[in-house]
Design a protein around this motif. Sequence first.
Motif, PDB file in Angstrom:
ATOM      1  N   HIS A   1      10.122  15.008   2.000  1.00 60.66           N
ATOM      2  CA  HIS A   1       8.976  14.129   2.183  1.00 60.66           C
ATOM      3  C   HIS A   1       8.115  14.602   3.357  1.00 60.66           C
ATOM      4  CE1 HIS A   1       6.543  10.576   1.903  1.00 60.66           C
ATOM      5  NE2 HIS A   1       6.860  10.177   3.121  1.00 60.66           N
ATOM      6  N   GLU A   2       8.759  15.036   4.408  1.00 62.27           N
ATOM      7  CA  GLU A   2       8.009  15.561   5.552  1.00 62.27           C
ATOM      8  C   GLU A   2       7.213  16.807   5.152  1.00 62.27           C
ATOM      9  OE1 GLU A   2      11.000  16.198   8.464  1.00 62.27           O
ATOM     10  OE2 GLU A   2      11.242  14.058   8.953  1.00 62.27           O
TER      11      GLU A   2
ATOM     12  N   LEU B   1       4.148  15.669   3.087  1.00 64.03           N
ATOM     13  CA  LEU B   1       3.091  15.087   3.915  1.00 64.03           C
ATOM     14  C   LEU B   1       2.308  16.167   4.660  1.00 64.03           C
ATOM     15  CD1 LEU B   1       4.920  11.968   5.416  1.00 64.03           C
ATOM     16  CD2 LEU B   1       3.108  11.979   3.692  1.00 64.03           C
TER      17      LEU B   1
ATOM     18  N   PRO C   1       8.108   6.044   3.696  1.00 65.59           N
ATOM     19  CA  PRO C   1       6.829   5.746   4.365  1.00 65.59           C
ATOM     20  C   PRO C   1       5.751   6.724   3.898  1.00 65.59           C
ATOM     21  CG  PRO C   1       8.311   6.899   5.858  1.00 65.59           C
ATOM     22  CD  PRO C   1       9.107   6.571   4.647  1.00 65.59           C
ATOM     23  N   ASP C   2       4.556   6.212   3.669  1.00 65.03           N
ATOM     24  CA  ASP C   2       3.436   7.042   3.207  1.00 65.03           C
ATOM     25  C   ASP C   2       3.819   7.862   1.970  1.00 65.03           C
ATOM     26  OD1 ASP C   2       1.828   6.211   5.392  1.00 65.03           O
ATOM     27  OD2 ASP C   2       2.826   7.699   6.669  1.00 65.03           O
TER      28      ASP C   2
ATOM     29  N   VAL D   1       3.868  10.007  -1.342  1.00 70.88           N
ATOM     30  CA  VAL D   1       2.867  10.919  -1.897  1.00 70.88           C
ATOM     31  C   VAL D   1       2.760  10.778  -3.409  1.00 70.88           C
ATOM     32  CG1 VAL D   1       3.171  12.574  -0.028  1.00 70.88           C
ATOM     33  CG2 VAL D   1       4.542  12.807  -2.123  1.00 70.88           C
TER      34      VAL D   1
ATOM     35  N   HIS E   1       4.195   8.100  -7.011  1.00 68.85           N
ATOM     36  CA  HIS E   1       4.853   6.878  -7.475  1.00 68.85           C
ATOM     37  C   HIS E   1       5.343   7.081  -8.907  1.00 68.85           C
ATOM     38  CE1 HIS E   1       3.324   4.514  -4.038  1.00 68.85           C
ATOM     39  NE2 HIS E   1       2.213   5.231  -4.198  1.00 68.85           N
TER      40      HIS E   1
END
Length: 260
Positions: free
Chosen positions: A61-62, A65, A136-137, A139, A141
Amino acid sequence: MPLQTFLARHGGPDATYGTRLLLASAAAAVTAVPFALALVLVESGWPPLHRLDRGAAQRLHETALAHPAWVRVLEFLTGVLWDPVTMRLMVAALVVWLLVRRAWRLAAWAAVTALSGSQIGLLVKNAVERARPQLPDPVSHAPGYSFPSGHAMTATTSCAVLLLVLLPMAPRAWRPVAWVLAVTSVVGVGYTRVALGVHWVSDVVGGWLLGLVVVTATTLAFQAWRAESGLPPAAVADGLEPELPSADPEPPVDVTAHDR
């Protein structure tokens, strides 16, 4: 002397059929064990698996982002190229082509494998009711439940169908390329689902394993069907129906002569 050959010589057709059924059941059970284990570990919230899922989700995820362009590539791969609808349309086109070639047995196997895989995956999802990652946040769905990954399972069953049907049509020197493309697609779609934060690693592994169970079960049934039609067993590495490139891929067989 193999057990099946011994029984074929000394026990008659009933013994031969019983042996095939026993071996097929054992092989299907063996492939089902890893999925059953994965399901138990997911349902029990096994701490090492939980840490693996969380750690992988956080790291990927990092990365997502920090690289929006990479996210767009992943969304194209998972939403267009490897989307379940795309995969199923490819299998549907293959089934139509097989029917045109009068390869009825292969067409039935391909259709049953794809349809049963889709329905079994949906049933397991609704039975487990695992929530998707909440990051969180986010990217990306995705709707519905998380385990097993429908994308991963559909890629597994669809690529297996395409590969095992079309292998006999490819020159032997090119067959490793076909295997590489199939494996790359299956692994790649799993990576996109975790990298976009819509599945846990264990969801993807569960999808792969359940897809493998379905393919194994239907393939064993197909091999038994070939045997009962009087055809020799086919090595999976050569495709399910080596006779497919011929003008008449499924000629009538004298089953009575085969049993004598």
